[in-house]
Write an enzyme that holds these catalytic residues in place. Sequence first.
Site, PDB file in Angstrom:
ATOM      1  N   LYS A   1     -12.669  -1.441   2.297  1.00 13.32           N
ATOM      2  CA  LYS A   1     -12.012  -0.561   1.313  1.00 13.32           C
ATOM      3  C   LYS A   1     -12.906  -0.475   0.065  1.00 13.32           C
ATOM      4  CE  LYS A   1      -7.354  -0.700   3.170  1.00 13.32           C
ATOM      5  NZ  LYS A   1      -6.696  -1.810   3.866  1.00 13.32           N
TER       6      LYS A   1
ATOM      7  N   HIS B   1      -5.873  -4.165  -0.875  1.00 15.64           N
ATOM      8  CA  HIS B   1      -5.754  -3.011  -1.785  1.00 15.64           C
ATOM      9  C   HIS B   1      -5.948  -3.404  -3.245  1.00 15.64           C
ATOM     10  CE1 HIS B   1      -4.825   0.506   0.647  1.00 15.64           C
ATOM     11  NE2 HIS B   1      -4.207  -0.310   1.475  1.00 15.64           N
TER      12      HIS B   1
ATOM     13  N   SER C   1       0.792  -1.229   0.000  1.00 17.21           N
ATOM     14  CA  SER C   1       0.000   0.000   0.000  1.00 17.21           C
ATOM     15  C   SER C   1       0.825   1.279   0.000  1.00 17.21           C
ATOM     16  CB  SER C   1      -0.948   0.002   1.197  1.00 17.21           C
ATOM     17  OG  SER C   1      -0.207   0.002   2.394  1.00 17.21           O
TER      18      SER C   1
HETATM   19  C1  LIG Z   1      -6.440  -2.236   5.216  1.00 19.44           C
HETATM   20  C2  LIG Z   1      -5.645  -3.474   5.272  1.00 19.44           C
HETATM   21  C3  LIG Z   1      -5.868  -4.446   6.248  1.00 19.44           C
HETATM   22  C4  LIG Z   1      -6.853  -4.231   7.358  1.00 19.44           C
HETATM   23  O1  LIG Z   1      -8.159  -4.299   6.892  1.00 19.44           O
HETATM   24  P1  LIG Z   1      -9.355  -3.915   7.904  1.00 19.44           P
HETATM   25  O2  LIG Z   1     -10.505  -4.671   7.364  1.00 19.44           O
HETATM   26  O3  LIG Z   1      -9.497  -2.442   7.855  1.00 19.44           O
HETATM   27  O4  LIG Z   1      -8.939  -4.397   9.248  1.00 19.44           O
HETATM   28  C5  LIG Z   1      -5.140  -5.608   6.197  1.00 19.44           C
HETATM   29  N1  LIG Z   1      -4.211  -5.826   5.241  1.00 19.44           N
HETATM   30  C6  LIG Z   1      -3.959  -4.898   4.294  1.00 19.44           C
HETATM   31  C7  LIG Z   1      -2.924  -5.178   3.252  1.00 19.44           C
HETATM   32  C8  LIG Z   1      -4.648  -3.697   4.290  1.00 19.44           C
HETATM   33  O5  LIG Z   1      -4.371  -2.782   3.366  1.00 19.44           O
END
Ligand SMILES: *Cc1c(COP(=O)(O)O)cnc(C)c1O
Length: 403
Positions: A250, A219, A191
Site C-alpha cells: 500500500k 492502512h 478500511s
Molecule cells: C490490504 C490489507 C491486508 C492485505 O495486505 P496484502 O499485503 O495486500 O496481502 C491485510 N490487512 C489489512 C487491514 C489490509 O488493509
Amino acid sequence: MATQFLDHLEAQLASIEADGLHKRERLITTPQAAHIRIQDERAQGGERGLLNLCANNYLGLADDPEVIAAARAALDEFGFGMASVRFICGAQTLHRQLEERIASWLGKDDAILFAACFDANGGLFEPLLTAEDAIISDALNHASIIDGIRLCKAKRYRFANSDMNELETRLKEANQDGARFKLIATDGVFSMDGYVAKLKEICDLAERYAAMVMVDDCHAHGHLGEGGRGSPALTGAGDRVQIISGTLGKTLGGGMGGFIAGPQPVIDMLRQRARPYLFSNSLAPAVAAGALKAIDIAEAAEDRREHLTALVARFRAGMEAAGFDLLPGETPIVPVMLGDAKLAQEMAAALDRRGIYVAGFFYPVVPKGQARIRTQMSAGLSEADIDMAVQAFADAGRELGVV
Ligand SMILES: *Cc1c(COP(=O)(O)O)cnc(C)c1O
C-alpha cells in the site's frame, strides 16, 4: 461429473451477476498514480485518462523515481528471484536489511517478511497460541485476520467494532473460561469507514486484563502518525502495542509483501513455525529493495503527509459544502455515503463519465443500507485535482438527485 460441476459453478456465477454483485476489473495501461489511463474500446485511441481516487497509494510512492531506481539496481545486483523458501536457501542480505529496517522504524526487536500481509496475518496466530488461549477480535477486522484466527486453535471471542464495553466483557469471559494467554487483535484503521482503532483504550483494557495487543496497520503505515509509524504513533498507544503486522503493498511503494514486527521470541517462533513463511518463496529482491527505499522516503516525508492532510481537509470541506454525507474521520479514507447499493453503482458510473476513478461499496462488503463510494486521498494529487473531483461529484450528485 465435471460437466455437472462446471454447470453448478455457472449457475452460481449467474446468480452473483443477477444480484448485481459481480466484480469487474478495469485494465490500466499506465503506472499506478494519481492520473492513470485505462483501456476503453469506446474511447478515441482505445484509452482514456482518469483521476484516481481509489488506490492505497497514500503517499504517491507507487511510481516514485527513487523507489523504481532502487528496485532496478537490486535487479542487477541480486537478480530476478530467489527460487527458494528461506529455511532451505537462506535469504539475501537485502531481505535481512529490510527486516531490520522495519523493526527499527517501528521500534520493535525484529521483523519477519511474508509474501503478503494476507500471509502474515494468516500465519501469525497458529504458531503462537493453542486451545488453552484466547483471541479477542474486532468484528470489522480484515479478512486475513479472520482467516488467520480460524487456522488457530485458540478460543475465539468477538467484539463489535471499537466497542470497549463489549471488549471488556469478552476479556472477562476469556478469564472465566480459564484462558492461559489472551491476545486482542484489531485493524489500526478500518478500511471501509476510515475509522482509527481506539488503541489507547484497548491497551488500557489489555493491561487491566493481562492481555497482549496485535494491530494490523496496513492502512496506516507510512502515512499516519509521526514518522509514518502508523496508528500506535497516531493514537499515542506507542510501544504498548506488542505485535504489528503491515503490508509493503500500500503506502510503502505499493509493490507487494507483508511483515510482522514484534518481540524477539515472537519473531523467532514465526520463523520456525509460520506456515506461509516456511512454505512460500522469499520476496523478489527488486520488491524488497523498492520497499526499503519507500520506507526511507516515508519515514522522512513530513512534507508529503502535510500535503495529504491538507488535501483531505480540502476534499471534505468541498464535499460537505456540496451537500454530501461523509463519514467523519482523520485518515485519507473519505467514505461518501449513498445508502442504496444501486445508487452507489450509478454514482460510480456517473463519476467515471466525468473522469473520476472510484469504486462503489455495498453489501456484503459494508452493512445493508450503508452503500457508499469510498474515496482515498493521495499525496500524489494536487489541489486542482481535488477541486476537479469535488466538481465532478457535485455534477454527478445533482444528476442523480443525491444533492
Ligand atoms: C490490504 C490489507 C491486508 C492485505 O495486505 P496484502 O499485503 O495486500 O496481502 C491485510 N490487512 C489489512 C487491514 C489490509 O488493509
